[in-house]
Write a protein that holds these residues in place. Structure first.
Motif, PDB file in Angstrom:
ATOM      1  N   PHE A 226       6.093  -6.660   7.073  1.00 33.08           N
ATOM      2  CA  PHE A 226       4.783  -6.765   6.459  1.00 33.08           C
ATOM      3  C   PHE A 226       3.819  -7.485   7.391  1.00 33.08           C
ATOM      4  O   PHE A 226       2.672  -7.115   7.544  1.00 33.08           O
ATOM      5  CB  PHE A 226       4.904  -7.509   5.129  1.00 33.08           C
ATOM      6  N   TYR A 227       4.325  -8.506   8.052  1.00 34.36           N
ATOM      7  CA  TYR A 227       3.471  -9.260   8.953  1.00 34.36           C
ATOM      8  C   TYR A 227       3.240  -8.519  10.260  1.00 34.36           C
ATOM      9  O   TYR A 227       2.119  -8.334  10.715  1.00 34.36           O
ATOM     10  CB  TYR A 227       4.067 -10.635   9.251  1.00 34.36           C
ATOM     11  N   LYS A 228       4.330  -8.005  10.800  1.00 34.05           N
ATOM     12  CA  LYS A 228       4.241  -7.364  12.114  1.00 34.05           C
ATOM     13  C   LYS A 228       3.271  -6.198  12.107  1.00 34.05           C
ATOM     14  O   LYS A 228       2.518  -5.973  13.038  1.00 34.05           O
ATOM     15  CB  LYS A 228       5.630  -6.877  12.543  1.00 34.05           C
ATOM     16  N   SER A 229       3.321  -5.431  11.051  1.00 33.19           N
ATOM     17  CA  SER A 229       2.470  -4.237  11.014  1.00 33.19           C
ATOM     18  C   SER A 229       1.012  -4.601  10.822  1.00 33.19           C
ATOM     19  O   SER A 229       0.151  -3.749  10.898  1.00 33.19           O
ATOM     20  CB  SER A 229       2.925  -3.321   9.887  1.00 33.19           C
ATOM     21  N   GLY A 230       0.744  -5.847  10.532  1.00 33.24           N
ATOM     22  CA  GLY A 230      -0.647  -6.241  10.365  1.00 33.24           C
ATOM     23  C   GLY A 230      -1.173  -5.970   8.974  1.00 33.24           C
ATOM     24  O   GLY A 230      -2.335  -6.212   8.667  1.00 33.24           O
ATOM     25  N   LEU A 231      -0.320  -5.411   8.110  1.00 29.40           N
ATOM     26  CA  LEU A 231      -0.787  -5.073   6.765  1.00 29.40           C
ATOM     27  C   LEU A 231      -1.235  -6.303   5.987  1.00 29.40           C
ATOM     28  O   LEU A 231      -2.092  -6.210   5.114  1.00 29.40           O
ATOM     29  CB  LEU A 231       0.326  -4.360   5.985  1.00 29.40           C
ATOM     30  N   TYR A 232      -0.667  -7.427   6.355  1.00 38.14           N
ATOM     31  CA  TYR A 232      -0.993  -8.635   5.584  1.00 38.14           C
ATOM     32  C   TYR A 232      -2.477  -8.962   5.642  1.00 38.14           C
ATOM     33  O   TYR A 232      -3.053  -9.521   4.741  1.00 38.14           O
ATOM     34  CB  TYR A 232      -0.157  -9.827   6.094  1.00 38.14           C
ATOM     35  N   ARG A 233      -3.083  -8.494   6.752  1.00 37.11           N
ATOM     36  CA  ARG A 233      -4.496  -8.834   6.907  1.00 37.11           C
ATOM     37  C   ARG A 233      -5.359  -8.134   5.853  1.00 37.11           C
ATOM     38  O   ARG A 233      -6.376  -8.643   5.431  1.00 37.11           O
ATOM     39  CB  ARG A 233      -4.987  -8.451   8.305  1.00 37.11           C
ATOM     40  N   TYR A 234      -4.913  -6.955   5.430  1.00 43.17           N
ATOM     41  CA  TYR A 234      -5.655  -6.270   4.363  1.00 43.17           C
ATOM     42  C   TYR A 234      -5.623  -7.075   3.080  1.00 43.17           C
ATOM     43  O   TYR A 234      -6.569  -7.076   2.304  1.00 43.17           O
ATOM     44  CB  TYR A 234      -5.080  -4.872   4.119  1.00 43.17           C
ATOM     45  N   LYS A 235      -4.494  -7.744   2.872  1.00 49.02           N
ATOM     46  CA  LYS A 235      -4.370  -8.545   1.666  1.00 49.02           C
ATOM     47  C   LYS A 235      -5.228  -9.803   1.784  1.00 49.02           C
ATOM     48  O   LYS A 235      -5.943 -10.194   0.877  1.00 49.02           O
ATOM     49  CB  LYS A 235      -2.896  -8.924   1.470  1.00 49.02           C
ATOM     50  N   LYS A 236      -5.158 -10.366   2.995  1.00 46.98           N
ATOM     51  CA  LYS A 236      -5.881 -11.599   3.239  1.00 46.98           C
ATOM     52  C   LYS A 236      -7.382 -11.395   3.049  1.00 46.98           C
ATOM     53  O   LYS A 236      -8.070 -12.197   2.444  1.00 46.98           O
ATOM     54  CB  LYS A 236      -5.587 -12.071   4.663  1.00 46.98           C
ATOM     55  N   TYR A 237      -7.894 -10.244   3.580  1.00 47.35           N
ATOM     56  CA  TYR A 237      -9.327  -9.958   3.431  1.00 47.35           C
ATOM     57  C   TYR A 237      -9.526  -8.899   2.361  1.00 47.35           C
ATOM     58  O   TYR A 237     -10.116  -7.830   2.586  1.00 47.35           O
ATOM     59  CB  TYR A 237      -9.910  -9.482   4.756  1.00 47.35           C
ATOM     60  N   GLY A 238      -8.994  -9.153   1.186  1.00 47.60           N
ATOM     61  CA  GLY A 238      -8.976  -8.174   0.089  1.00 47.60           C
ATOM     62  C   GLY A 238     -10.328  -7.571  -0.212  1.00 47.60           C
ATOM     63  O   GLY A 238     -10.481  -6.352  -0.306  1.00 47.60           O
ATOM     64  N   ALA A 239     -11.357  -8.413  -0.325  1.00 52.10           N
ATOM     65  CA  ALA A 239     -12.680  -7.928  -0.703  1.00 52.10           C
ATOM     66  C   ALA A 239     -13.221  -6.947   0.339  1.00 52.10           C
ATOM     67  O   ALA A 239     -13.740  -5.883  -0.006  1.00 52.10           O
ATOM     68  CB  ALA A 239     -13.645  -9.095  -0.851  1.00 52.10           C
ATOM     69  N   LEU A 240     -13.004  -7.282   1.608  1.00 53.14           N
ATOM     70  CA  LEU A 240     -13.488  -6.403   2.674  1.00 53.14           C
ATOM     71  C   LEU A 240     -12.731  -5.076   2.654  1.00 53.14           C
ATOM     72  O   LEU A 240     -13.307  -4.009   2.823  1.00 53.14           O
ATOM     73  CB  LEU A 240     -13.322  -7.081   4.033  1.00 53.14           C
ATOM     74  N   SER A 241     -11.411  -5.183   2.431  1.00 55.50           N
ATOM     75  CA  SER A 241     -10.617  -3.965   2.374  1.00 55.50           C
ATOM     76  C   SER A 241     -11.114  -3.058   1.265  1.00 55.50           C
ATOM     77  O   SER A 241     -11.190  -1.830   1.418  1.00 55.50           O
ATOM     78  CB  SER A 241      -9.150  -4.287   2.116  1.00 55.50           C
ATOM     79  N   LEU A 242     -11.465  -3.660   0.152  1.00 57.53           N
ATOM     80  CA  LEU A 242     -11.955  -2.895  -0.991  1.00 57.53           C
ATOM     81  C   LEU A 242     -13.225  -2.147  -0.634  1.00 57.53           C
ATOM     82  O   LEU A 242     -13.439  -1.006  -1.050  1.00 57.53           O
ATOM     83  CB  LEU A 242     -12.218  -3.856  -2.158  1.00 57.53           C
ATOM     84  N   MET A 243     -14.056  -2.810   0.186  1.00 56.91           N
ATOM     85  CA  MET A 243     -15.312  -2.165   0.576  1.00 56.91           C
ATOM     86  C   MET A 243     -15.064  -0.953   1.474  1.00 56.91           C
ATOM     87  O   MET A 243     -15.861  -0.039   1.540  1.00 56.91           O
ATOM     88  CB  MET A 243     -16.220  -3.164   1.290  1.00 56.91           C
ATOM     89  N   LEU A 244     -13.924  -0.974   2.160  1.00 59.12           N
ATOM     90  CA  LEU A 244     -13.594   0.140   3.036  1.00 59.12           C
ATOM     91  C   LEU A 244     -13.127   1.350   2.222  1.00 59.12           C
ATOM     92  O   LEU A 244     -13.279   2.504   2.637  1.00 59.12           O
ATOM     93  CB  LEU A 244     -12.494  -0.291   4.009  1.00 59.12           C
ATOM     94  N   LEU A 245     -12.602   1.043   1.031  1.00 55.98           N
ATOM     95  CA  LEU A 245     -11.976   2.074   0.214  1.00 55.98           C
ATOM     96  C   LEU A 245     -12.847   3.314  -0.028  1.00 55.98           C
ATOM     97  O   LEU A 245     -12.371   4.441   0.167  1.00 55.98           O
ATOM     98  CB  LEU A 245     -11.527   1.458  -1.122  1.00 55.98           C
ATOM     99  N   PRO A 246     -14.125   3.148  -0.438  1.00 56.19           N
ATOM    100  CA  PRO A 246     -14.947   4.349  -0.701  1.00 56.19           C
ATOM    101  C   PRO A 246     -15.007   5.295   0.498  1.00 56.19           C
ATOM    102  O   PRO A 246     -14.944   6.506   0.339  1.00 56.19           O
ATOM    103  CB  PRO A 246     -16.327   3.770  -0.994  1.00 56.19           C
ATOM    104  N   VAL A 247     -15.094   4.696   1.700  1.00 52.60           N
ATOM    105  CA  VAL A 247     -15.186   5.531   2.901  1.00 52.60           C
ATOM    106  C   VAL A 247     -13.889   6.307   3.086  1.00 52.60           C
ATOM    107  O   VAL A 247     -13.891   7.508   3.374  1.00 52.60           O
ATOM    108  CB  VAL A 247     -15.466   4.657   4.134  1.00 52.60           C
ATOM    109  N   ILE A 248     -12.775   5.599   2.874  1.00 53.74           N
ATOM    110  CA  ILE A 248     -11.483   6.274   3.033  1.00 53.74           C
ATOM    111  C   ILE A 248     -11.367   7.407   2.009  1.00 53.74           C
ATOM    112  O   ILE A 248     -10.980   8.530   2.336  1.00 53.74           O
ATOM    113  CB  ILE A 248     -10.325   5.268   2.865  1.00 53.74           C
TER     114      ILE A 248
END
Lengths: 312, 522
Positions: free
Chosen positions: A12-34
């Motif tokens: 989980f850490y190595k893949s960098g996925l944890y950062r999406y959790k850490k910056y949850g609000a920002l990740s959410l903002m990316l969601l519409p584009v995805i």
């Protein structure tokens, strides 16, 4: 501290996925584009399967019967296919050779201008043609290049024979290349101008102190700083070699120059006019896209071999 | 580029189809007042207003509830294809091209009906079709079955338009009757400075004018014609065509044929103004149709009559020249042939009106729709006039000379008439019977100029099965061959090679299919 968390969380850490959790609000903002890309660019790609089908409205995409490679076979078997394929590549290649370095040169020249107002004026004038559609420009060039047009009047004045630029197989491709260059040079130079402003002025200062002239500065500072942008733009340009400029050619060509000017998209357009053959045009489009992606991979690979810049 | 668009379209259609069909059914349930609901498509000059006057008028008169789909005419084919792909088919489907009609029919989205049904549901319409052409309905048969009604369009021949002022300057008074006389005039137009400006800047003819030469050999290169054995053959590959090309080749090298003849004379695809003719570069044209050269009549059916495009535009430059335009007759060639291409009342270029496959099992509704179509377009001049111009006394009225005067000046614009549901909204199908009503001057003019004389129609009135596969290739082959022969880049004998190539590249197959169709019609 960080090292210990890495150890604990493993994959989980190595893949960098944890950062999406850490910056949850920002990740959410990316969601519409995805979601936008998934729905409008990936889901709709499914429609490309009709290239392998005998598509009918009633039966729909899923229900239409499979026909294997029949549509592709038809494309390769048609008498004109290799002519239009060759024309597409040749015209694009000419455009790449002239149209790719020109904006770089133009941007560097503009950058060397000191006067604020003059530079802005030149820049604005060079952008303007980009905003005119080929429908308008087509009419304009037809007038300019016609036998009674200003260019031929000038040729006659200096004692040369008039040339029917748009109806002569010897000149038609040059007309395409030059008009396209004229239309796009200003607009394409913007990205290079932007990159130029990012160069540290101290470099130039140091070079001047070491006695480097303008040319030396351009060769040793400006150009190397532009290499990343140039590389990426070059990869894009090569990828689009297979994509001809339908609007331009359609508005300028005529039957007399089919042999040098008819390209895949114009040929396809005429087929579409007679019959609504979606499956056939999809097959041609798919074929073009496959070539484009192969070209992009090759250029990207080569570019990375020679320097460290590439798209990925 | 095309492909991306289509993929996008299909993708969007996929995504929206559920949503759209949901909307559609809801809307249908809203206002059921016992009236038959009919969704309607047509060529629209402008979007029709909500609660448009004329739609209400017909709804009340015919006890129906018509819902016009506002689809922009310029993008009609794309938009309707998208809707159909999404499962939405209007009850009354206007199909502008024969190729789409054939495809839709084969795809099974159109209701099939029989000649007998037309006769029973709409006897007057049936009678009109039969009177127009015994085979009128057969022309729309796909695999022997009828799925659509052809629109009727007035038949117009290409014009033989001369600049009268040029002829005067050249000392010519008589319009050419034979190809030889025509040739003399063309040479004079190119060589003898007809515009009197002292420089050699004129030609005899250009892209449109060459059809006059083809016609003198009895050929329209794009049309199918009947040979002496009663078989259909393609005009463009006939041996006589070689002679016509030989003549044009000579004219080209002598500077009589405009070197820019390969570029269409038309100002734009949608215009019928001949640019070189109006600009005084050529003194003759056969571009467009005769009404594009029509003068303005004081006594027409509308109080404000209009001038043909070429006359109107030429007037802006030179009023004397505009008034001097003379219309001649097709010239007679060396073999006694004499003709000129013409449109057809029912041809492959005419639109078709079809019905959604949902009506296949709804005979009551289909019958009602036929009644609507017949009442509006085929029963009386009054109804047709109302459908085209609006309600008498509300939107327009007759003046003392029995001419139409719009009560609100804005209705002179067809777009304004379209907005209230008049103009072409309800009249895709209409009898031509009353077309000349109140247009005595124009009828007289057409009679005087012998506007129908020598009209050659395309004998093929359907889209052939393999046309989609070979059509573009053959057309390219043909136009390239003609141009290279005329401009001298290939020998005249290349024509024979071109004919051979034409036949082997699919022409033979098309000829076979054309004759199969022709036999079925006869």
């Amino acid at each position: 501290m960080q090292a210990s968390t890495e150890h604990k969380k493993g994959f989980f850490y190595k893949s960098g996925l944890y950062r999406y959790k850490k910056y949850g609000a920002l990740s959410l903002m990316l969601l519409p584009v995805i979601i936008y890309y998934l729905v409008f660019h990936y889901a709709s790609m499914y429609g490309a399967v009709i290239a392998f089908k005998d598509y009918s409205f009633m039966k729909g995409i899923i229900g239409s019967p499979w026909v294997g490679l029949a549509n592709f076979r038809r494309m390769f078997m048609s008498d004109s296919f290799f002519e239009v394929f060759r024309n597409t590549l040749v015209i694009s290649l000419y455009k790449l050779i002239t149209g790719f370095p020109a904006p770089i040169l133009f941007a560097i020249l503009l950058n060397e201008l000191n006067g604020g107002r003059f530079k802005k004026t030149v820049q604005t004038i060079s952008y303007l043609p980009h905003f005119l559609s080929w429908v308008i420009l087509g009419g304009m060039f037809m007038q300019l290049l016609s036998l009674g047009g200003p260019i031929n009047i000038f040729l006659k004045k200096i004692g040369l024979d008039p040339v029917f630029f748009l109806g002569d197989v010897r000149y038609f491709r040059s007309v395409l290349v030059i008009t396209s260059l004229w239309k796009s040079i200003g607009w394409s130079s913007i990205i290079y101008l932007a990159a130029l402003t990012g160069i540290d002025p101290q470099l130039y200062e140091a070079a001047r102190i070491d006695g480097a002239g303008k040319i030396k500065q351009i060769i040793h500072i400006t150009l190397p700083s532009l290499i990343p942008v140039i590389t990426i733009m070059f990869i894009f340009s090569v990828g689009s070699i297979i994509n001809d400029d339908f609007d331009q050619i359609f508005n300028l060509y005529n039957e007399a120059v089919y042999s040098v000017g008819d390209v895949i998209s114009t040929y396809n357009y005429r087929i579409g006019m007679i019959n609504n053959e979606y499956e056939y045009s999809t097959a041609v489009g798919l074929f073009k896209n496959v070539i484009a992606i192969v070209l992009i991979f090759i250029t990207n690979f080569t570019a990375k071999k020679f320097n460290d810049y590439g798209i990925w | 580029m095309m492909n991306k668009k289509i993929l996008g379209m299909i993708g969007a259609a996929l995504c929206c189809s559920f949503a759209l069909s949901g909307c559609g059914s809801e809307k249908g349930q809203e206002n059921t007042g016992g009236k038959t609901q009919i969704s309607w498509t047509a060529w629209l000059g402008a979007p029709v207003n909500e609660n448009a006057d004329m739609i209400k008028y017909w709804n009340d008169l015919l006890d129906v509830d018509i819902d016009v789909w506002n689809i922009e005419a310029a993008n009609y084919s794309e938009t309707i294809a998208l809707k159909i792909a999404g499962g939405e088919i209007p009850d009354v489907l206007y199909i502008p091209t024969m190729a789409s009609y054939t495809k839709y029919a084969k795809d099974g989205i159109l209701a099939e009906f029989t000649d007998e049904q037309v006769k029973e549901y709409a006897p007057k319409m049936y009678e009109t079709y039969k009177k127009t052409d015994e085979n009128a309905l057969s022309y729309r048969k796909v695999d022997g079955k009828l799925y659509g009604l052809p629109a009727l369009t007035t038949k117009y021949r290409r014009p033989m338009a001369y600049r009268g002022d040029w002829m005067e300057n050249l000392g010519e008074t008589k319009l050419p009757e034979t190809l030889d006389e025509f040739e003399t005039l063309m040479y004079k137009s190119a060589k003898n400075d007809p515009d009197g400006d002292g420089t050699k800047n004129t030609y005899g003819l250009s892209a449109g004018g060459v059809y006059a030469v083809y016609g003198a050999y009895g050929i329209v290169p794009e049309f199918w014609m009947e040979n002496e054995n009663g078989e259909l053959v393609f005009g463009g590959v006939q041996p006589k065509m070689k002679e016509a090309l030989a003549l044009l080749r000579k004219w080209y090298s002598d500077g009589v044929l405009d070197p820019e003849f390969i570029v269409s004379e038309k100002q734009s695809a949608s215009s019928n103004m001949s640019t070189p003719f109006v600009n005084g570069k050529i003194g003759f044209t056969a571009n467009g149709e005769d009404w594009h050269f029509k003068p303005k009549f004081d006594n027409s059916n509308e109080a404000v009559d209009w001038e043909g495009d070429n006359v109107k535009e030429l007037r802006k430059i030179d009023s004397h020249a505009a008034d001097s335009i003379r219309l001649g007759l097709p010239v007679k060639g060396p073999h006694g042939d004499c003709g000129l291409g013409s449109s057809s009342v029912i041809g492959t270029k005419s639109a078709t009106v079809s019905f959604s496959t949902k009506l296949q099992n709804d005979e009551k509704k289909l019958k009602k729709i036929f009644e609507v179509l017949e009442t509006i377009g085929f029963t009386s001049y009054d109804n047709l006039l109302t459908a085209k111009n609006g309600i008498k006394g509300v939107h327009w009225d007759f003046n003392e000379k029995n001419q139409i005067v719009y009560l609100d000046e804005k209705y002179q614009q067809y777009t304004e008439r379209a907005k209230i549901g008049a103009h072409t909204v309800m009249t895709t199908l209409a009898s031509l019977e009353w077309n000349n009503e109140g247009k005595e001057n124009e009828v007289e003019w057409r009679k005087e100029t012998k506007a129908d004389y020598g009209a050659i129609e395309n004998k093929l009135k359907t889209v052939l099965e393999s046309e989609g596969v070979y059509g573009v290739e053959l057309e390219k082959l043909r136009s390239e061959a003609y141009i290279s022969i005329i401009t001298g880049s290939k020998d005249l004998d290349y024509f024979d090679e071109f004919v051979r190539k034409w036949n082997t590249s699919g022409g033979e197959q098309l000829t076979k299919e054309a004759n199969e169709w022709y036999k079925g019609i006869k």
